[in-house]
Write a protein that holds these residues in place. Structure first.
Motif, PDB file in Angstrom:
ATOM      1  N   UNK A 182      28.902  45.798  28.601  1.00  0.00           N
ATOM      2  CA  UNK A 182      30.066  45.066  28.862  1.00  0.00           C
ATOM      3  C   UNK A 182      31.405  45.969  28.803  1.00  0.00           C
ATOM      4  N   UNK A 183      31.622  46.888  27.841  1.00  0.00           N
ATOM      5  CA  UNK A 183      32.676  47.623  27.877  1.00  0.00           C
ATOM      6  C   UNK A 183      32.845  48.373  29.175  1.00  0.00           C
ATOM      7  N   UNK A 184      31.794  48.873  29.647  1.00  0.00           N
ATOM      8  CA  UNK A 184      31.739  49.637  31.007  1.00  0.00           C
ATOM      9  C   UNK A 184      32.330  48.698  32.043  1.00  0.00           C
ATOM     10  N   UNK A 200      35.695  49.137  34.271  1.00  0.00           N
ATOM     11  CA  UNK A 200      35.783  49.012  35.835  1.00  0.00           C
ATOM     12  C   UNK A 200      36.498  47.980  36.441  1.00  0.00           C
ATOM     13  N   UNK A 201      36.645  46.821  35.814  1.00  0.00           N
ATOM     14  CA  UNK A 201      37.413  45.598  36.350  1.00  0.00           C
ATOM     15  C   UNK A 201      38.589  45.962  36.693  1.00  0.00           C
TER      16      UNK A 201
END
Length: 83
Positions: free
Chosen positions: A71-73, A77-78
């Motif tokens: 989720x952190x990744x 990237x969002x």
């Protein structure tokens, strides 16, 4: 009180019980694995179930860690939210 010394079954059970009171199942399992003979046979069912629970808890912790990292990744990237 769990401070029993030695390798007698009563001492091992006392230490394992103290670990359980502290919420440390893995340490209790490790302690119970020192039982020998009839005491080991008597504890086998509990020990098998406790080992399975420790393995399940480790798997859950690992899956949670991986999910949080994923989720952190994704958040990294969002694109930024419009303001």
């Amino acid at each position: 009180n769990g401070l029993a010394e030695g390798n007698a079954p009563a001492a091992i059970l006392a230490r394992a019980g103290a670990f359980l009171e502290q919420g440390n199942l893995a340490a209790a399992v490790t302690e119970m694995e020192h039982l020998e003979g009839g005491a080991a046979v008597a504890a086998l069912s509990w020990l098998e179930e406790a080992r399975a629970r420790v393995a399940a808890e480790l798997a859950i912790n690992e899956a949670t860690t991986k999910a949080v990292a994923a989720l952190g990744a994704l958040r990294a990237m969002a694109p930024p939210a419009p303001q």
